[in-house]
Design a protein around this motif. Structure first.
Motif, PDB file in Angstrom:
ATOM      1  N   PRO A 168       0.817  -1.213   0.000  1.00  0.00           N
ATOM      2  CA  PRO A 168       0.000   0.000   0.000  1.00  0.00           C
ATOM      3  C   PRO A 168       0.854   1.268   0.000  1.00  0.00           C
ATOM      4  O   PRO A 168       2.040   1.223   0.295  1.00  0.00           O
ATOM      5  CB  PRO A 168      -0.808  -0.120   1.294  1.00  0.00           C
ATOM      6  N   ARG A 211       0.999   5.552   4.429  1.00  0.00           N
ATOM      7  CA  ARG A 211       1.534   4.805   5.557  1.00  0.00           C
ATOM      8  C   ARG A 211       2.401   5.704   6.431  1.00  0.00           C
ATOM      9  O   ARG A 211       2.319   5.673   7.657  1.00  0.00           O
ATOM     10  CB  ARG A 211       2.319   3.593   5.068  1.00  0.00           C
ATOM     11  N   ARG A 267      -4.873   4.972   8.860  1.00  0.00           N
ATOM     12  CA  ARG A 267      -5.261   3.604   9.220  1.00  0.00           C
ATOM     13  C   ARG A 267      -5.230   2.712   7.984  1.00  0.00           C
ATOM     14  O   ARG A 267      -5.602   3.141   6.906  1.00  0.00           O
ATOM     15  CB  ARG A 267      -6.690   3.579   9.770  1.00  0.00           C
ATOM     16  N   ASN A 268      -4.801   1.486   8.174  1.00  0.00           N
ATOM     17  CA  ASN A 268      -4.745   0.554   7.048  1.00  0.00           C
ATOM     18  C   ASN A 268      -6.072   0.438   6.325  1.00  0.00           C
ATOM     19  O   ASN A 268      -6.124   0.381   5.099  1.00  0.00           O
ATOM     20  CB  ASN A 268      -4.343  -0.827   7.544  1.00  0.00           C
ATOM     21  N   ILE A 289     -11.462  -3.194  14.474  1.00  0.00           N
ATOM     22  CA  ILE A 289     -10.018  -3.262  14.564  1.00  0.00           C
ATOM     23  C   ILE A 289      -9.636  -4.695  14.239  1.00  0.00           C
ATOM     24  O   ILE A 289      -9.969  -5.614  14.965  1.00  0.00           O
ATOM     25  CB  ILE A 289      -9.524  -2.923  15.983  1.00  0.00           C
ATOM     26  N   GLY A 290      -8.929  -4.857  13.131  1.00  0.00           N
ATOM     27  CA  GLY A 290      -8.532  -6.211  12.763  1.00  0.00           C
ATOM     28  C   GLY A 290      -7.287  -6.613  13.513  1.00  0.00           C
ATOM     29  O   GLY A 290      -6.739  -5.849  14.289  1.00  0.00           O
ATOM     30  N   LYS A 291      -6.869  -7.818  13.268  1.00  0.00           N
ATOM     31  CA  LYS A 291      -5.614  -8.255  13.882  1.00  0.00           C
ATOM     32  C   LYS A 291      -4.463  -7.580  13.156  1.00  0.00           C
ATOM     33  O   LYS A 291      -4.477  -7.437  11.958  1.00  0.00           O
ATOM     34  CB  LYS A 291      -5.485  -9.778  13.754  1.00  0.00           C
ATOM     35  N   ALA A 292      -3.468  -7.178  13.896  1.00  0.00           N
ATOM     36  CA  ALA A 292      -2.363  -6.442  13.284  1.00  0.00           C
ATOM     37  C   ALA A 292      -1.431  -7.393  12.548  1.00  0.00           C
ATOM     38  O   ALA A 292      -1.314  -8.560  12.887  1.00  0.00           O
ATOM     39  CB  ALA A 292      -1.593  -5.710  14.358  1.00  0.00           C
ATOM     40  N   CYS A 293      -0.761  -6.850  11.549  1.00  0.00           N
ATOM     41  CA  CYS A 293       0.241  -7.645  10.847  1.00  0.00           C
ATOM     42  C   CYS A 293       1.522  -7.585  11.641  1.00  0.00           C
ATOM     43  O   CYS A 293       2.061  -6.524  11.864  1.00  0.00           O
ATOM     44  CB  CYS A 293       0.534  -7.058   9.466  1.00  0.00           C
ATOM     45  N   THR A 294       1.990  -8.692  12.063  1.00  0.00           N
ATOM     46  CA  THR A 294       3.223  -8.651  12.837  1.00  0.00           C
ATOM     47  C   THR A 294       4.371  -9.263  12.070  1.00  0.00           C
ATOM     48  O   THR A 294       5.463  -9.384  12.574  1.00  0.00           O
ATOM     49  CB  THR A 294       3.065  -9.411  14.167  1.00  0.00           C
ATOM     50  N   SER A 295       4.127  -9.679  10.839  1.00  0.00           N
ATOM     51  CA  SER A 295       5.242 -10.257  10.084  1.00  0.00           C
ATOM     52  C   SER A 295       5.642  -9.359   8.954  1.00  0.00           C
ATOM     53  O   SER A 295       4.912  -8.492   8.563  1.00  0.00           O
ATOM     54  CB  SER A 295       4.863 -11.621   9.553  1.00  0.00           C
TER      55      SER A 295
END
Lengths: 278, 394
Positions: B331, B336, B341-342, B388-394
């Protein structure tokens, strides 16, 4: 511009089977809103013949994600669960007359949602709930999880729930709600009182403690699970300065991670919080 | 089907007058401006005329204009020149929201041992001057900061930055491709050393750009070869395109104020119309200091590519910061960096106007957009609830 086939355009502009089946026999969910695409399929299955009578989808995503979902539901209708299991992501892409290489993940997502739905039908898994009600916003704990953990472990007090799920362990604004859920679980018929009062304005010390707590208890373990880490460098007013460590240093998604940390802190501590890299 | 073109920050329509001015230089006057004969010599004079036209638009001396093949070449040239002429200095300051022509060139240099500071922006896309002040050191070879951002239209404090650098005698380059021709730019009043402009953003064709280099700035060429452009950029002059760029600059200088007012009024109508008719929509970028032609709007819970393709059905052209439209599946780096917000980045749409837009085109967009957004939200499992979704941690 992506080189989409007429079939992709047709299924994007006129998607088939949009929606959600009431009382479905199988649900499959994949993806999430943060990462840019999410798909939910619901199926009605004839329990005697295991034949899929109806299939519907809801998709958040680009044209090829919507088209892939639409095609998947078309392919599923009339097939038995056994036959459905054989549908591959390539079948979805082929039906669409092909997808651009960069968009093949949309067909893979369709296949994954299908797998989830089949597992769910066979009773192997419960679908993740996309719109589940989050009770503890600090630790993202849903009402469903609280109910489940309470029943499985015979938990009767709010404190036990916090110990088992972390729910209510940070800002504490949901403790009343947890109590109400517990009473409901153990069938204590009392009018449910849900605490919706807005958390009080925090003092600076409380704010710092809260930020430290969230980073330590929630964010760092999550990053560490992926080989990364983060360090709290300083807090200047509402500006939280952090430093990426380990795998996070070289991670191209750093910006997104930073943002998700900020989202979390904003949600718990206050909208004015910003998180920056040192 | 008519084309309703709202993607002028990507590229613009070549003006008829510009095309007319170019055509004879393919067909009739094809001489090489370096030749000794009159046939070539007359072409040389036309190039110098174009140089004057470009110079006039930005208040420069004709001698300070070097023609290049595009904005990216101008950007690369400016940075390379600064580091070639300051070989001992290894630090470059730029921003997180630059065009890839600067950003990726800096990333390339960081692999060659240069230290790059990418300045952050705030949630309205404004440059953080504080971090700029902190980043300045004695090792600084060049500062390259865009004048106006292509995605949000936010204008950066180039004058302020230039003043700070002037005392320290650090080379200051600005990529001004998005602002030149849209708002008045006068290098006489600006403490900058180099400025990039591009033809195809101002109704000249693609494949022509220019670099302004202030007199007295030490310069080293990027393309080395013949003596063209006084040895500052080798390669036989792209005659017709240079003449086209000159013409486009002449027109821009002549109609600037009228055009600014007209375009701004259309943009504001479009923006307000969309915000009023589509729930959960918001503007990305500082509305106080922004290009008059640009509007970047996020529509939550829908994905940008899907919006663009639905608009495409009506012949409406716009662009998006969504990952799915970028080719790289990443994106927008600008949104960013702003901390958008995503969920809002995925549903961001940029409309960028020009003098060729008409009010009825704006009306059409306002008419069809609410329906498109509603339709796509009906397909989406997220509906209208804020999640609020789960965050990207990778």
């Amino acid at each position: 511009m992506w080189d989409y086939t007429e079939k992709v355009k047709d299924h994007f502009l006129h998607p088939r089977n949009v929606g959600e089946i009431e009382n479905p026999d199988a649900v499959g969910i994949i993806g999430n809103i943060v990462c840019g695409d999410a798909l939910k399929i619901t199926l009605k299955v004839d329990k005697k013949t295991h034949k899929i009578i109806d299939a519907k989808f809801q998709t958040f995503g680009c044209a090829s994600a919507i088209a892939s979902s639409s095609v998947l539901t078309e392919l599923l209708k009339g097939k038995t669960i056994e036959e459905a299991q054989k549908i591959s992501n390539q079948d979805i892409a082929d039906y669409l007359g092909g997808l651009p290489e960069e968009k093949m993940h949309c067909s893979v997502m369709g296949r994954e949602a299908l797998e989830e739905a089949i597992k769910n039908y066979k009773g192997e898994i419960q679908p993740i709930v996309l719109q589940e009600k989050i009770v503890c916003k600090c630790f993202n704990v849903s009402e469903e999880k609280i109910r489940k953990v309470a029943q499985e472990n015979h938990l009767t007090t709010v404190e036990e729930i916090t110990n088992f799920t972390k729910a209510g362990g940070a800002c504490g604004s949901c403790l009343g709600e947890i109590e109400a859920i517990l009473k409901d679980v153990w069938s204590i018929k009392e009018p449910i009182k849900i605490d919706t009062s807005f958390p009080k304005k925090l003092t600076n010390l409380q704010k710092i403690a809260l930020i430290q707590d969230i980073l330590e208890r929630e964010i760092r373990p999550r990053l560490q699970a992926d080989g990364g880490d983060i360090e709290l460098i300083d807090i200047e007013g509402n500006k939280v300065i952090v430093g990426f460590r380990a795998m996070c240093v070289s991670c191209p998604m750093g910006g997104i991670t930073l943002k998700s940390i900020e989202d979390k802190l904003r949600e718990v501590v206050g909208e004015e919080i910003t998180v920056v890299e040192e | 089907m008519n084309t309703l073109y709202f993607d002028n920050n990507a590229t613009t329509q070549v003006a008829q007058e510009v095309l007319d001015s170019m055509l004879p230089y393919f067909r009739d006057y094809y001489g090489n401006p370096s030749s000794m004969h009159t046939f070539g010599g007359q072409v040389y004079r036309k190039i110098e005329e174009a140089r004057e036209q470009v110079a006039l638009l930005i208040g420069a001396d004709p001698d300070e204009i070097i023609f290049t093949s595009c904005g990216s070449e101008s950007d690369n040239t400016a940075i390379m020149s600064a580091i070639e002429t300051n070989p001992a200095k290894k630090h470059i300051i730029t921003s997180k929201v630059e065009h890839p022509a600067v950003l990726n060139f800096c990333k390339h240099l960081s692999r060659k041992g240069y230290r790059i500071t990418y300045l952050p922006v705030d949630n309205k896309g404004r440059l953080e001057i504080e971090s700029f002040l902190r980043a300045i050191d004695d090792d600084l070879a060049i500062v390259s900061i865009m004048y106006a951002n292509n995605e949000t239209g936010v204008i950066f404090p180039i004058e302020k930055i230039g003043q700070i650098l002037k005392e320290r005698k650090v080379v200051f380059h600005t990529d001004a491709v998005q602002i030149v021709g849209k708002l008045p730019v006068n290098v006489k009043d600006l403490p900058i050393d180099m400025l990039t402009l591009s033809g195809h953003k101002i109704h000249a064709p693609k494949g022509i750009g220019a670099l302004y280099v202030r007199k007295g700035t030490r310069f080293y060429p990027y393309i080395i070869g013949g003596h063209q452009e006084k040895g500052r950029r080798a390669g036989t002059e792209n005659v017709a395109f240079i003449i086209g760029l000159g013409k486009a600059c002449e027109i821009a200088a002549k109609c600037m104020q009228k055009e600014v007012d007209f375009v701004k009024q259309l943009r504001d109508k479009l923006e307000n119309g969309l915000l009023n008719n589509c729930p959960d929509a918001s503007i990305n970028g500082d509305r106080e200091s922004r290009l008059p032609n640009t509007s970047n709007i996020s529509f939550e819970f829908v994905e940008g590519e899907a919006i663009l393709l639905r608009l495409d059905e009506y012949g409406i052209c716009a662009s998006s910061g969504s990952a799915c439209t970028s080719g790289s599946l990443e994106p927008s780096h600008v949104l960013r960096a702003m901390g958008v917000r995503n969920t809002a980045i995925h549903g961001s749409v940029r409309f960028s106007l020009s003098r060729y837009n008409e009010e009825k085109e704006v009306d059409k967009v306002i008419e069809v957009m609410p329906e498109i957004i509603k339709d796509l939200r009906l397909i989406s499992p997220f509906g209208r609830e804020r999640l609020i979704g789960k965050a990207c941690t990778s």
